[in-house]
Motif scaffolding. Structure first.
Motif, PDB file in Angstrom:
ATOM      1  N   TRP A 108     -20.505  20.029 -26.413  1.00 13.14           N
ATOM      2  CA  TRP A 108     -19.802  20.965 -27.277  1.00 13.14           C
ATOM      3  C   TRP A 108     -18.876  20.236 -28.244  1.00 13.14           C
ATOM      4  N   GLN A 160     -20.361  19.627 -36.756  1.00 11.00           N
ATOM      5  CA  GLN A 160     -20.223  20.752 -37.687  1.00 11.00           C
ATOM      6  C   GLN A 160     -19.168  20.445 -38.751  1.00 11.00           C
ATOM      7  N   GLU A 186     -30.992  23.187 -41.882  1.00 14.43           N
ATOM      8  CA  GLU A 186     -30.079  22.170 -41.320  1.00 14.43           C
ATOM      9  C   GLU A 186     -28.707  22.180 -42.021  1.00 14.43           C
ATOM     10  N   ARG A 201     -26.596  25.563 -41.550  1.00 17.17           N
ATOM     11  CA  ARG A 201     -25.974  25.879 -40.259  1.00 17.17           C
ATOM     12  C   ARG A 201     -24.503  25.474 -40.210  1.00 17.17           C
ATOM     13  N   HIS A 202     -24.069  24.665 -41.147  1.00 17.51           N
ATOM     14  CA  HIS A 202     -22.728  24.079 -41.060  1.00 17.51           C
ATOM     15  C   HIS A 202     -21.694  24.954 -41.759  1.00 17.51           C
ATOM     16  N   LYS A 203     -20.695  25.386 -40.998  1.00 23.84           N
ATOM     17  CA  LYS A 203     -19.731  26.346 -41.532  1.00 23.84           C
ATOM     18  C   LYS A 203     -18.964  25.841 -42.745  1.00 23.84           C
ATOM     19  N   PRO A 204     -18.485  24.596 -42.761  1.00 26.87           N
ATOM     20  CA  PRO A 204     -17.780  24.175 -43.987  1.00 26.87           C
ATOM     21  C   PRO A 204     -18.688  24.246 -45.219  1.00 26.87           C
ATOM     22  N   VAL A 243     -10.353  23.242 -41.547  1.00 30.27           N
ATOM     23  CA  VAL A 243     -11.089  22.587 -40.459  1.00 30.27           C
ATOM     24  C   VAL A 243     -10.433  21.231 -40.292  1.00 30.27           C
ATOM     25  N   SER A 272     -14.534  28.877 -33.146  1.00 30.29           N
ATOM     26  CA  SER A 272     -15.380  27.701 -32.976  1.00 30.29           C
ATOM     27  C   SER A 272     -16.243  27.520 -34.214  1.00 30.29           C
ATOM     28  N   ALA A 273     -16.450  26.261 -34.616  1.00 30.18           N
ATOM     29  CA  ALA A 273     -17.344  25.986 -35.740  1.00 30.18           C
ATOM     30  C   ALA A 273     -18.803  26.053 -35.296  1.00 30.18           C
ATOM     31  N   SER A 274     -19.077  25.649 -34.061  1.00 31.41           N
ATOM     32  CA  SER A 274     -20.471  25.509 -33.627  1.00 31.41           C
ATOM     33  C   SER A 274     -20.901  26.589 -32.653  1.00 31.41           C
ATOM     34  N   GLY A 275     -19.991  27.511 -32.326  1.00 28.98           N
ATOM     35  CA  GLY A 275     -20.346  28.531 -31.331  1.00 28.98           C
ATOM     36  C   GLY A 275     -19.870  28.110 -29.949  1.00 28.98           C
ATOM     37  N   PRO A 332     -19.809  26.764 -26.057  1.00 31.96           N
ATOM     38  CA  PRO A 332     -20.530  25.669 -25.400  1.00 31.96           C
ATOM     39  C   PRO A 332     -21.704  26.206 -24.581  1.00 31.96           C
ATOM     40  N   LEU A 338     -16.432  32.892 -26.327  1.00 35.23           N
ATOM     41  CA  LEU A 338     -15.422  32.154 -27.084  1.00 35.23           C
ATOM     42  C   LEU A 338     -15.019  33.015 -28.276  1.00 35.23           C
ATOM     43  N   ALA A 353     -10.243  17.975 -30.776  1.00 30.64           N
ATOM     44  CA  ALA A 353     -11.540  18.420 -31.309  1.00 30.64           C
ATOM     45  C   ALA A 353     -11.308  19.004 -32.694  1.00 30.64           C
ATOM     46  N   ALA A 354     -12.297  18.873 -33.580  1.00 30.20           N
ATOM     47  CA  ALA A 354     -12.181  19.513 -34.883  1.00 30.20           C
ATOM     48  C   ALA A 354     -12.031  21.019 -34.653  1.00 30.20           C
TER      49      ALA A 354
END
Lengths: 350, 350
Positions: free
Chosen positions: A88, A95, B116, B119-122, B140, B161-164, B166, B174, B191-192
């Motif tokens: 994670w 990300q 690809e 998928r990245h939030k920023p 971020v 969360s940026a990636s969802g 865990p 989350l 963590a970022a």
């Protein structure tokens, strides 16, 4: 304007390029995503339509807007060096980092969106066909019977891995292996297998395309040699001129895939013809540069250092489908056409 | 011409689309990469400039040249169901399958090369800014002090969360969480972390873009609700009209990213304004269709079933850098411009 090099600590190839950039007086930052978040840091802010951000590592701070290019050399897995690593944490840090970098105006060598399809060998072979290269007959299959039929038709084939050797400890080598039609093909059902017509070769060719620049080197093959990566045959790499037709096909291939860098492997046959084997979008060049003295690291450095232009070639074109509908049938590989079908001008810049 | 659906066995959303395709009389094959090589098979041959190939699963055989479209729904990991699974078997089967598919002329929903970066939030936030959406101020960061300063400036923020969540067993939720400037931000260094200005909302909006078609649904928020995904608030999803300015921004976003499908999340504020939160390129639509009756599955099926045209929109455009150099500064999000800067017509077809 700074060059960002994404790579791990131990990377001699990156060292060569770093030395060139220093000589050219170009600011650079070497950043290992594995160092996030303990030994490296990042921050990006989106506010009222504006975007600012920076990266920090080893006491260096670089603004995201000051990046002129990003070299994806051999980056570590995000947060792999963290005190408490986890899937994670890797996802969150990946990300943040790549999301920030995708949002910049920097040019990429190579953009991950272009690299992803370009890593796949069947896609490489199809693009190579369309780019006008001679491509040895190849079969990728899970059918033992299809494998046997192919071997009978070709009489003499090699079997190789599509994805490279397994990542195991201790590492194993997986050389390309020559087999005949009477081999036992039953294990083909256990994994997708790549079979290719054996090209009796008198030399291996490694060609590097760096932006628009080409560097080719030739290594005479030992008699009956199949895989030049293994064993020492006493022949050094020597610079070799790139035939005009090959240069044209290389540029078509690069345009089609959207890559800025590619390491092409060819087999040179008894008549001097070059057969396309693969294009590794992240292939090594250091060992060739050391033997031939070709200025490949300098070319990479110059590409990375090039200033933004009004219409920069900074974004990869589409990873396009490899075959347009209604394309004329391809001529046999012995006579690639002057203008390969399936290739159209690509749209760089915005 | 067949539609290929890459998904796992248990996928209700895919079932909806399969039913629509059957109703439209469109041939389809449902294929789980996890079934390779034991319960599914493939073969691709490259010979004298030509390329042929086929896939087989559950007794169905489909020729690669007969594929009109590929829907990347929820594919299993290649070879995950194999009798002797391994990282290497996954790599070999993935190379073979996706390499074959990249080499076809089929249209993709969505092409992995476009998915690809998307998928990245920023990256999403930056593209959203350029597409003319109102985007809440977002940070971020791995810097506790930057997080604290941001919270003080915004007074009222959410952390997400940026990636969802865990991937752990048992699964953890989350939810987006509202915090104030006096929170303890020291863990940001671990963590970022994604922080966003809190938008007091009167409703959640979910908008689906399927090719050129738009479907939006609205769900009234409970008073003070932060994350509408958790808890039951008694309000159903209801269809809502898409404002013209939002439609324009959605199409700009899709063009920019090269996506054929996207699920957009917005927060509707007290004045009725829609704030961009994210665009999930693989987001679910089944739960909205069931409540609103909007024909989203039919739209997906129609997009997948559309015939090839002379110049098909079958390949993703470049995952482009999000910001052209020298672009004019963006106006505040309250007044997106009629023609968002940074967006140019995209080049589909070859």
């Amino acid at each position: 304007m700074t060059v960002l090099i994404l790579t791990c600590r131990q990377d001699v190839t990156a060292d060569l390029v770093v030395a060139e950039l220093r000589e050219q007086g170009v600011p650079l930052v070497r950043f290992d995503p594995a160092d996030l978040p303990d030994r490296a840091a990042l921050s990006a802010e989106f506010d009222r339509g504006d975007f600012t951000g920076y990266l920090s590592t080893e006491g260096r701070l670089v603004g995201i807007h000051g990046l002129r290019s990003i070299w994806v050399r051999r980056p570590g897995r995000p947060a792999a060096h963290a005190a408490n690593p986890s899937e994670w944490l890797t996802a969150e840090c990946g990300q943040a980092l790549y999301g920030m970098l995708y949002a910049t105006t920097a040019r990429w060598m190579n953009h991950p969106g272009a690299a992803e399809p370009a890593r796949h060998k069947p896609f490489q072979l199809r693009v190579a066909q369309h780019s006008g290269f001679a491509v040895p007959s190849t079969l990728v299959t899970t059918y033992p019977r299809a494998a046997r039929d192919f071997a009978v038709r070709c009489a003499d084939i090699v079997v190789k891995s599509a994805s490279g050797p397994p990542s195991v400890d201790p590492p194993v080598a997986l050389p390309t292996t020559r087999i005949g039609p009477d081999a036992d093909f039953s294990d083909v059902a256990a994994a997708a297998t790549l079979l290719q017509r054996y090209i009796p070769k008198r030399a291996d060719i490694r060609l590097f395309c760096v932006g628009a620049e080409l560097f080719a080197a030739r290594k005479t093959a030992a008699s009956g040699q199949v895989d030049g990566r293994f064993g020492c045959h006493g022949h050094p790499w020597e610079p070799v001129a790139v035939p005009a037709r090959i240069a044209k096909s290389v540029h078509a291939y690069m345009t089609f895939t959207g890559l800025a860098y590619g390491a092409f492997d060819f087999a040179e046959d008894a008549d001097g013809g070059w057969w396309f084997l693969e294009c590794n979008q992240g292939g090594q060049f250091g060992f060739v540069e050391l033997e031939t003295g070709q200025p490949i690291a300098a070319a990479v450095a110059s590409w990375l250092a090039a200033p933004h232009t009004a219409r920069p070639r900074r974004s990869p074109p589409a990873p396009r489908s490899a075959e347009p509908p209604g394309a004329p049938p391809m001529p046999p590989p012995e006579a690639p056409p002057e203008t390969p079908p399936g290739i159209r001008p690509t749209h760089h810049g915005l």
